[in-house]
Scaffold this active site. Structure first.
Site, PDB file in Angstrom:
ATOM      1  N   ASP A  36      41.661  84.958  48.138  1.00 18.42           N
ATOM      2  CA  ASP A  36      42.017  83.552  48.323  1.00 18.42           C
ATOM      3  C   ASP A  36      40.988  82.804  49.169  1.00 18.42           C
ATOM      4  OD1 ASP A  36      44.236  83.677  46.800  1.00 18.42           O
ATOM      5  OD2 ASP A  36      45.678  83.692  48.446  1.00 18.42           O
ATOM      6  N   LYS A  58      42.790  78.279  46.341  1.00 16.97           N
ATOM      7  CA  LYS A  58      43.367  76.964  46.050  1.00 16.97           C
ATOM      8  C   LYS A  58      43.067  76.082  47.249  1.00 16.97           C
ATOM      9  CE  LYS A  58      47.439  79.280  44.117  1.00 16.97           C
ATOM     10  NZ  LYS A  58      47.184  80.619  44.661  1.00 16.97           N
ATOM     11  N   MET A 172      50.333  73.950  57.087  1.00 13.31           N
ATOM     12  CA  MET A 172      50.096  72.966  56.020  1.00 13.31           C
ATOM     13  C   MET A 172      50.627  71.592  56.412  1.00 13.31           C
ATOM     14  SD  MET A 172      51.177  75.416  52.822  1.00 13.31           S
ATOM     15  CE  MET A 172      52.500  76.232  53.682  1.00 13.31           C
TER      16      MET A 172
HETATM   17  N1  SAH Z   1      49.639  83.355  54.545  1.00 16.39           N
HETATM   18  C1  SAH Z   1      48.952  82.532  55.507  1.00 16.39           C
HETATM   19  C2  SAH Z   1      49.371  81.070  55.410  1.00 16.39           C
HETATM   20  C3  SAH Z   1      48.952  80.398  54.118  1.00 16.39           C
HETATM   21  S1  SAH Z   1      49.397  78.696  54.067  1.00 16.39           S
HETATM   22  C4  SAH Z   1      49.210  83.064  56.920  1.00 16.39           C
HETATM   23  O1  SAH Z   1      50.022  83.982  57.085  1.00 16.39           O
HETATM   24  O2  SAH Z   1      48.574  82.578  57.860  1.00 16.39           O
HETATM   25  C5  SAH Z   1      47.905  77.916  54.572  1.00 16.39           C
HETATM   26  C6  SAH Z   1      48.063  77.292  55.947  1.00 16.39           C
HETATM   27  O3  SAH Z   1      47.946  78.293  56.961  1.00 16.39           O
HETATM   28  C7  SAH Z   1      47.006  76.268  56.313  1.00 16.39           C
HETATM   29  O4  SAH Z   1      47.322  75.001  55.769  1.00 16.39           O
HETATM   30  C8  SAH Z   1      47.091  76.260  57.818  1.00 16.39           C
HETATM   31  O5  SAH Z   1      48.189  75.494  58.266  1.00 16.39           O
HETATM   32  C9  SAH Z   1      47.389  77.726  58.124  1.00 16.39           C
HETATM   33  N2  SAH Z   1      46.179  78.479  58.495  1.00 16.39           N
HETATM   34  C10 SAH Z   1      45.650  79.519  57.832  1.00 16.39           C
HETATM   35  N3  SAH Z   1      44.566  80.000  58.475  1.00 16.39           N
HETATM   36  C11 SAH Z   1      44.409  79.246  59.589  1.00 16.39           C
HETATM   37  C12 SAH Z   1      43.485  79.225  60.674  1.00 16.39           C
HETATM   38  N4  SAH Z   1      42.485  80.109  60.749  1.00 16.39           N
HETATM   39  N5  SAH Z   1      43.643  78.297  61.637  1.00 16.39           N
HETATM   40  C13 SAH Z   1      44.646  77.406  61.586  1.00 16.39           C
HETATM   41  N6  SAH Z   1      45.551  77.367  60.581  1.00 16.39           N
HETATM   42  C14 SAH Z   1      45.447  78.268  59.599  1.00 16.39           C
END
Ligand code: SAH
Length: 255
Positions: A36, A58, A172
């Protein structure tokens, strides 16, 4: 023909060192990796030279590969005898659609496993010096999606979250930040509640902005905070300020 398998793997929040040993081992013996957008590219270097790497990312609002197509590829390669690693940012079961992929593997009768990852709320908060629980300040936290403001899917219960949980971490939520803060204020959350935005948490590009529920929206716009970013709302945000001022004091004493 050898038996194929599917590993639905969490890559962790961004810093490639925050992946688990188990996840790294699966990458090292994968025939195919479907990865991803939020997966750190450096992790792909651990795969063998013969491993097929397929980008399924995405960007918000755009879909380079629809979820159904990703699931089809995952099933096809596994049915053909490959060890497939479905590599996802953070944890696969936290806003990652990993549950749907596990269901697809199970329905197809293909052996599969789910390997957890450090979700970005846990990783980014730790990296920014914000403990999600803290004695005397917060005894509970909730992770919430901010992308359901516009009526799709089950609505987020901002009324309950405004008062029922000490620390809120919103995924998000950057593009809907004004609306999210507005909902919490509407349901009576104190505008002085500390709030933070953490962009690219745990990576070398990490940026954190702090303010209050009443100000964070304007601060985010002024600082041009963009995805991926998390919103943290709660008294625990003050601990970061405390840590920073202690560090500064110690530095000035030494210097
Ligand atoms: N499965 C992922 C989340 C996916 S949804 C998890 O467990 O973290 C995607 C959202 O995750 C982004 O819009 C943001 O809000 C958050 N996100 C993912 N990586 C991030 C990072 N390094 N720093 C801040 N927010 C992050």
């Amino acid at each position: 023909m050898k038996q194929g398998s599917i590993s639905i793997v969490g890559a962790g929040p961004g810093d490639p060192e925050l992946i688990t040993v188990k996840a790294l081992r699966r990458i090292q013996c994968a025939d195919v990796i479907l990865y991803d957008r939020l997966v750190n590219d450096e992790l792909l270097a651990y795969a063998t030279s013969g491993c097929l790497r397929i980008y399924c990312g995405k960007a918000p609002g755009q879909h380079s590969m629809p979820q159904e197509a990703t699931e089809q590829l995952m099933l096809q390669y596994a049915a053909a005898g490959c060890h497939v690693v479905r590599l996802k940012g953070g944890d696969p079961f936290v806003f990652g659609r990993g549950g749907e992929e596990a269901l697809a593997a199970a329905a197809a009768g293909i052996p599969y496993e789910v390997i957890p990852g450090i979700t970005s709320a846990i990783g980014a908060a730790a990296s920014a010096g914000i403990p999600l629980t803290h004695r005397g300040l917060a005894a509970s936290f909730a992770v919430v999606t901010g992308s359901r403001c516009h009526g799709e899917g089950s609505p987020v219960r901002w009324d309950a979250l405004a008062h029922g949980v000490d620390t809120l971490v919103i995924y998000m939520g950057v593009s809907g930040l004004g609306e999210i803060c507005g909902q919490l204020l509407k349901y009576g959350k104190d505008p002085q509640t500390p709030a933070a935005l953490i962009e690219n948490g745990t990576t070398v590009r990490e940026r954190t902005v702090t303010g209050t529920l009443g100000t964070i929206d304007k601060l985010a716009a002024a600082m041009k905070i963009s995805n991926p970013a998390l919103i943290v709302i709660g008294e625990v945000v003050k601990v970061r300020e405390e840590l920073l001022s202690l560090e500064q004091m110690i530095r000035s004493q030494i210097g």
